[in-house]
Design a protein around this motif. Sequence first.
Motif, short mmCIF file in Angstrom:
data_model
loop_
_atom_site.label_atom_id
_atom_site.label_comp_id
_atom_site.label_asym_id
_atom_site.label_seq_id
_atom_site.Cartn_x
_atom_site.Cartn_y
_atom_site.Cartn_z
N THR A 1 0.84 -1.19 0.00
CA THR A 1 0.00 0.00 0.00
C THR A 1 0.88 1.25 0.00
O THR A 1 2.11 1.16 0.01
CB THR A 1 -0.96 -0.01 1.21
N ARG A 2 0.25 2.39 -0.05
CA ARG A 2 0.99 3.65 -0.04
C ARG A 2 1.47 3.92 1.38
O ARG A 2 0.71 3.86 2.34
CB ARG A 2 0.10 4.76 -0.56
N GLY A 3 2.77 4.21 1.52
CA GLY A 3 3.38 4.37 2.82
C GLY A 3 2.83 5.54 3.61
O GLY A 3 2.50 6.58 3.05
N GLU A 4 2.73 5.34 4.91
CA GLU A 4 2.25 6.40 5.80
C GLU A 4 3.40 7.10 6.53
O GLU A 4 3.16 7.98 7.34
CB GLU A 4 1.26 5.81 6.81
N SER A 5 4.62 6.69 6.25
CA SER A 5 5.79 7.38 6.81
C SER A 5 6.64 7.90 5.66
O SER A 5 6.61 7.36 4.54
CB SER A 5 6.61 6.42 7.67
N ARG A 6 7.41 8.92 5.94
CA ARG A 6 8.22 9.54 4.89
C ARG A 6 9.24 8.56 4.33
O ARG A 6 9.46 8.49 3.13
CB ARG A 6 8.92 10.78 5.45
N LEU A 7 9.86 7.75 5.20
CA LEU A 7 10.90 6.84 4.75
C LEU A 7 10.34 5.71 3.87
O LEU A 7 11.04 5.20 2.99
CB LEU A 7 11.64 6.25 5.95
N SER A 8 9.09 5.32 4.11
CA SER A 8 8.52 4.23 3.31
C SER A 8 8.30 4.64 1.86
O SER A 8 8.09 3.79 1.00
CB SER A 8 7.19 3.76 3.92
N ALA A 9 8.41 5.94 1.58
CA ALA A 9 8.27 6.42 0.20
C ALA A 9 9.41 5.95 -0.69
O ALA A 9 9.35 6.10 -1.91
CB ALA A 9 8.18 7.94 0.19
N VAL A 10 10.46 5.37 -0.09
CA VAL A 10 11.58 4.87 -0.89
C VAL A 10 11.12 3.83 -1.89
O VAL A 10 11.64 3.76 -3.01
CB VAL A 10 12.69 4.28 0.02
N TYR A 11 10.10 3.04 -1.53
CA TYR A 11 9.62 2.00 -2.44
C TYR A 11 8.90 2.60 -3.64
O TYR A 11 9.01 2.08 -4.76
CB TYR A 11 8.72 1.01 -1.70
N GLU A 12 8.16 3.69 -3.43
CA GLU A 12 7.53 4.38 -4.55
C GLU A 12 8.60 4.99 -5.46
O GLU A 12 8.47 4.97 -6.67
CB GLU A 12 6.57 5.46 -4.05
N TRP A 13 9.65 5.50 -4.85
CA TRP A 13 10.74 6.09 -5.64
C TRP A 13 11.38 5.03 -6.53
O TRP A 13 11.67 5.27 -7.71
CB TRP A 13 11.78 6.71 -4.71
N ILE A 14 11.60 3.82 -5.97
CA ILE A 14 12.18 2.73 -6.76
C ILE A 14 11.24 2.35 -7.90
O ILE A 14 11.67 2.12 -9.04
CB ILE A 14 12.47 1.51 -5.86
#
Length: 223
Positions: free
Chosen positions: A162-175
């Motif tokens: 799912t879409r991350g709820e923390s700033r750091l979890s956005a790394v997967y969307e970036w990849i």
Amino acid sequence: MFRHRTTQGLDAYVSQHEIIKVYDNLAPLYDLWGSLTETKARRRAMELASVIDGSVVLEVAVGTGLTFRELVKQNPHGKNFGIDISAGMLEKAKDRLNKVESGAYRLELGSAFKLDAADNSVDILMNNYMFDLIAFKDMPAILAEFRRVLKHDGHLILVNMTRGESRLSAVYEWIYRLSPKLMGGCRGVNLSGQLTDSGFIVDKREYIQQMLFPSEVILARPG
């Protein structure tokens, strides 16, 4: 590289035909990824499934059998069916299930778009980390199949990236934006709206993060 975002989030950019090859190649390494990022969500999905021995259980997209093995163990006197579109992943699942001493099960190649199951025949339908590979336009057809095979009092358990709820979890969307195949074709989705639109009632939706990897676990039933 620019990736188109709909109001629902980033769309899928790896075709189902390409996905087969991607996961055939990933099969030898997938269990390591699963142990690092998916164990908490899979464990919660099994808790929500509340399997009663003697049930008819269908898992769509069994992968390497990480969850299917637990379903068979909890349902030794029931019927357990599992399908996947990747022959490589399915072979890993068969190897894993060969070590289970009891329980009736069947594993075979199959597509979520056309399930080999009768109408209103399934008590529990489990589906882990598949819809995050599916284009938004194709989701209603799969959910219609899920609704067709589930009994009126049956339960659907979904786990998705799912879409991350923390700033750091956005790394997967970036990849994913950089190269969808580096993420195995997975991007963050939220299935609650799609489920409601397809005639399901969503009883629970929980957010679980492991190694910064964001998952949603959903319990739903036919409306």
